[in-house]
Design an enzyme around this catalytic site. Structure first.
Site, PDB file in Angstrom:
ATOM      1  N   HIS A   1     -15.144  26.349 -12.423  1.00 35.13           N
ATOM      2  CA  HIS A   1     -15.047  25.466 -11.254  1.00 35.13           C
ATOM      3  C   HIS A   1     -14.732  26.190  -9.948  1.00 35.13           C
ATOM      4  CE1 HIS A   1     -10.802  26.053 -12.137  1.00 35.13           C
ATOM      5  NE2 HIS A   1     -10.538  25.607 -10.929  1.00 35.13           N
TER       6      HIS A   1
HETATM    7  N1  UDP Z   1      -7.183  22.035 -18.265  1.00 35.76           N
HETATM    8  C1  UDP Z   1      -7.170  20.768 -18.823  1.00 35.76           C
HETATM    9  N2  UDP Z   1      -8.362  20.163 -19.097  1.00 35.76           N
HETATM   10  C2  UDP Z   1      -9.573  20.764 -18.864  1.00 35.76           C
HETATM   11  C3  UDP Z   1      -9.567  22.058 -18.297  1.00 35.76           C
HETATM   12  C4  UDP Z   1      -8.345  22.655 -18.006  1.00 35.76           C
HETATM   13  O1  UDP Z   1      -6.098  20.221 -19.089  1.00 35.76           O
HETATM   14  O2  UDP Z   1     -10.606  20.155 -19.140  1.00 35.76           O
HETATM   15  C5  UDP Z   1      -5.893  22.654 -17.933  1.00 35.76           C
HETATM   16  C6  UDP Z   1      -5.685  23.988 -18.589  1.00 35.76           C
HETATM   17  O3  UDP Z   1      -5.098  23.827 -19.858  1.00 35.76           O
HETATM   18  C7  UDP Z   1      -4.782  24.711 -17.606  1.00 35.76           C
HETATM   19  C8  UDP Z   1      -5.117  24.074 -16.275  1.00 35.76           C
HETATM   20  O4  UDP Z   1      -5.867  22.904 -16.553  1.00 35.76           O
HETATM   21  O5  UDP Z   1      -3.435  24.467 -17.920  1.00 35.76           O
HETATM   22  C9  UDP Z   1      -5.894  25.005 -15.409  1.00 35.76           C
HETATM   23  O6  UDP Z   1      -6.290  24.356 -14.267  1.00 35.76           O
HETATM   24  P1  UDP Z   1      -7.535  24.782 -13.386  1.00 35.76           P
HETATM   25  O7  UDP Z   1      -8.503  25.513 -14.234  1.00 35.76           O
HETATM   26  O8  UDP Z   1      -8.000  23.559 -12.685  1.00 35.76           O
HETATM   27  O9  UDP Z   1      -6.905  25.679 -12.269  1.00 35.76           O
HETATM   28  P2  UDP Z   1      -6.529  27.218 -12.116  1.00 35.76           P
HETATM   29  O10 UDP Z   1      -5.559  27.563 -13.220  1.00 35.76           O
HETATM   30  O11 UDP Z   1      -7.771  28.014 -12.170  1.00 35.76           O
HETATM   31  O12 UDP Z   1      -5.892  27.285 -10.779  1.00 35.76           O
END
Ligand code: UDP
Length: 354
Positions: A203
């Site tokens: 994403h």
């Molecule tokens: N996550 C979730 N459902 C999904 C995809 C990710 O609960 O379908 C959780 C994942 O376990 C992690 C968090 O979302 O704890 C990560 O968020 P994201 O990828 O949006 O952001 P980033 O960590 O890249 O900032």
């Protein structure tokens, strides 16, 4: 102390879920949800599943460019900070909500606490990198997940107090691991068996906003060995639909497409995957903790220790590199990184000494 916490997106709800309960045992917390993620599947489900208190204030500010969104948040937060007169403001991670919360508080001379401080990709084209660097520089208490994060801050001559506390997301992930591992229904719901499938998320703006990069992502997905479960973030779904690429993915054999999942279901799917492919920061850590090898769809990462440990391979959007990485066996060793599951306790202790 009265603490104004500003959150706004999925990973921030997870981080706040680790800290908020403990914080409220000793302090008054006012939780503000900016509305950066407003979709139920990215927001409400995390409050329900992880027991995070309902926000005291909802600003309803989503959409728009990063700059416009941050500006609208700042304009809404300024009077709120004035009205609530908090003793400190607490922000997490690297989003527009982080920067807006930190800057609005700092301008009002309210001390800023930044949890997950010091992370760097050294890639200033990432909106998250700008948010991290700028938030760190206005923070008074910088709570870091790792020694390397603290070293980045020292190298930047940060004025605030720096403490290594571990990663609060690890607290949540470690707590949910036993149930996640035992939850055989999660893969079965998609017709999958534990240990047999690849789990995919993507994403980052750098991967989905540029049409050529989005096309490369689709090619990579098509090249992956089945079965693959792709939990499509709404941003990615919208870009794929706009580019007319959703139909192409829907026709790929062995590729299961689903929307974003709740934390409990998603954790179970991470734990039981053969490998994880992602551009998410949080998912990289969670795959590591679960002992599942993973491939990162970026040229760099803030979580460099996972690469050094041999569990994470940076492939950007190179399909051949991804396939080669997926063919390798993970190392025998998996050193503990980013704390022991008690980072939130250390955060609350450090906040008490502010
Ligand atoms: N996550 C979730 N459902 C999904 C995809 C990710 O609960 O379908 C959780 C994942 O376990 C992690 C968090 O979302 O704890 C990560 O968020 P994201 O990828 O949006 O952001 P980033 O960590 O890249 O900032």
């Amino acid at each position: 102390m009265r603490i104004l916490t500003v959150v706004g997106n999925r990973p921030q709800f997870i981080k706040a879920a680790a800290v908020s309960g403990l914080l409220r045992e000793r302090h008054e917390e006012i939780l503000v949800h900016t509305g950066q993620h407003y979709d139920d599947s990215l927001s409400r489900v995390f409050f329900t599943e992880l027991g995070l208190a309902r926000p005291e204030k909802e600003l309803g500010i989503g959409g728009g460019s990063n700059t416009a969104q941050t500006a609208r948040m700042l304009a809404a937060l300024e009077p709120l900070v004035g009205e609530l007169a908090p003793d400190a403001a607490l922000v997490y991670g690297d989003t527009n909500s982080t920067l807006a919360g930190a800057l609005a508080a700092a301008q009002a001379r309210v001390p800023v606490i930044h949890i997950e401080a010091g992370m760097r990709s050294f890639d200033r084209t990432m909106p998250e990198e700008l948010n991290r660097v700028l938030s760190d520089h206005v923070s008074d208490l910088l709570l870091c997940p790792s020694q390397s994060a603290a070293e980045h801050l020292r190298a930047e001559s940060i004025a605030g107090r720096i403490e290594v506390v571990g990663d609060v997301m690890v607290d949540v992930a470690l707590r949910s691991l036993p149930l996640a591992r035992a939850n055989a229904e999660a893969p079965a719901a998609y017709g999958l068996q534990g240990g047999s499938y690849l789990l995919l998320t993507a994403h980052r703006a750098g991967n989905v906003d540029d049409p050529a990069r989005l096309r490369a992502l689709v090619e990579l997905v098509r090249a992956l060995p089945a079965p693959v479960l792709f939990a499509v973030h709404p941003r990615t779904g919208a870009r794929l639909a706009d580019a007319g690429l959703l139909g192409e993915l829907e026709s790929v054999d062995g590729l299961v497409l689903t929307g974003p999942l709740g934390y409990i279901e998603f954790s179970a799917l991470v734990c039981q995957a053969r490998a994880v492919i992602t551009d998410s920061g949080g998912v990289q850590k969670e795959a590591y903790l679960a002992g599942v090898p993973f491939v990162t769809l970026r040229a760099n990462t803030e979580w460099t220790e996972t690469v050094q440990a041999g569990w994470n391979t940076l492939v950007d959007l190179d399909a051949d590199a991804a396939l080669a990485a997926l063919g390798r066996r993970p190392p025998a060793e998996r050193p503990a990184l980013y704390g022991d599951g008690h980072a939130a306790e250390r955060c609350v202790q450090a906040i008490g000494a502010l």
